[in-house]
Design a protein around this motif. Sequence first.
Motif, PDB file in Angstrom:
ATOM      1  N   TRP A 149     -47.240  24.872 -21.311  1.00  0.00           N
ATOM      2  CA  TRP A 149     -48.041  25.443 -20.302  1.00  0.00           C
ATOM      3  C   TRP A 149     -49.144  24.401 -20.208  1.00  0.00           C
ATOM      4  N   PHE A 151     -53.232  24.342 -18.573  1.00  0.00           N
ATOM      5  CA  PHE A 151     -54.470  25.048 -17.743  1.00  0.00           C
ATOM      6  C   PHE A 151     -55.518  24.222 -17.515  1.00  0.00           C
ATOM      7  N   VAL A 156     -57.440  29.197 -11.689  1.00  0.00           N
ATOM      8  CA  VAL A 156     -56.826  30.471 -11.926  1.00  0.00           C
ATOM      9  C   VAL A 156     -55.291  30.428 -12.270  1.00  0.00           C
ATOM     10  N   GLY A 157     -55.102  30.802 -13.599  1.00  0.00           N
ATOM     11  CA  GLY A 157     -53.766  30.804 -13.862  1.00  0.00           C
ATOM     12  C   GLY A 157     -53.113  29.421 -14.310  1.00  0.00           C
ATOM     13  N   ALA A 158     -51.944  29.202 -14.693  1.00  0.00           N
ATOM     14  CA  ALA A 158     -51.326  27.937 -15.368  1.00  0.00           C
ATOM     15  C   ALA A 158     -50.979  27.047 -13.956  1.00  0.00           C
ATOM     16  N   TYR A 161     -45.952  25.370 -16.103  1.00  0.00           N
ATOM     17  CA  TYR A 161     -45.197  26.250 -16.978  1.00  0.00           C
ATOM     18  C   TYR A 161     -43.926  26.169 -17.036  1.00  0.00           C
ATOM     19  N   TYR A 170     -45.415  34.525 -23.005  1.00  0.00           N
ATOM     20  CA  TYR A 170     -46.370  34.485 -21.916  1.00  0.00           C
ATOM     21  C   TYR A 170     -47.818  34.070 -22.475  1.00  0.00           C
ATOM     22  N   ARG A 172     -51.667  32.849 -21.729  1.00  0.00           N
ATOM     23  CA  ARG A 172     -52.622  32.770 -20.653  1.00  0.00           C
ATOM     24  C   ARG A 172     -53.899  32.348 -21.390  1.00  0.00           C
TER      25      ARG A 172
END
Length: 194
Positions: A149, A151, A156-158, A161, A170, A172
Motif C-alpha cells: 500500500w 500513502f 486522502v486514502g491510499a 493498494y 485493511y 490506513r
Amino acid sequence: MKRESEDLPLCSPCRGIYVLDRALLEVDLWVKKEEEGSTDERLLSEYVEICLRSSFNKMRTGRIHREDAILDMDFMFLSESVEAVIEVFTGVDSPQHVRFIASSSYFDKEILLFEGKCFQGKLFTHVVAVTVEEKLSIRLEWENPHLEWTFQDGVVGALSYPDDDSVPFYVRVFFAPKNLGRGPSRYDALEEEV
C-alpha cells in the motif's frame, strides 16, 4: 535450551518526536519471566541525550553500552516532517504469520512494524515520521505474495493498494500535523466539507 543469538531485535516503539535542539530518550528494558512466582528482571535502564546539531536527513546510529547489555539505535532528524499513524486491521480467522514493513524513498532503511501471528480485528497501530509530501509504502509479507500500500501526506486514502479483493488486510494511515505553516492545507477544505 541453546540460544542461537544474543541479539534481541526490538521493533517498537518506532515513532517520530518533535525536536527543537535536543531530545532526552529514556530506555527501560525488562525481561519477562514466565515462571510462577518469579519477578521480571531489568535488562537495561538508561537515558541518552541526542543533540540536533543541524545534521538533518542523515541516518545516524547510537549505542548505549552497559556491562551486560548493549542497545543500538538508528535515528534521523527529518526537516519538514510529519507523523504517520499506521493502523492495520485483518479479517483472518485463523492464526497466520505475517510481516509488515514501512519504507520511504527518502531513506534507505526499512522499518519493521510487526512480525508475528495475527488474529481477526485490529492487528496494530504504529507511528513513524516521514518527510512532508513523501510517499510512505507499507509492505505485507504473507504466505508467498508481497503486497503493498502507498500513502502520501495531503492525499486522502491510499495512492495504491493490492488489487486482489481476497486480501484480508485493511491498512490506513493518518498524517499529523495537518498544517505546518505552509499556508492553507488541502485538509482544510476537506474539514469544511464534513
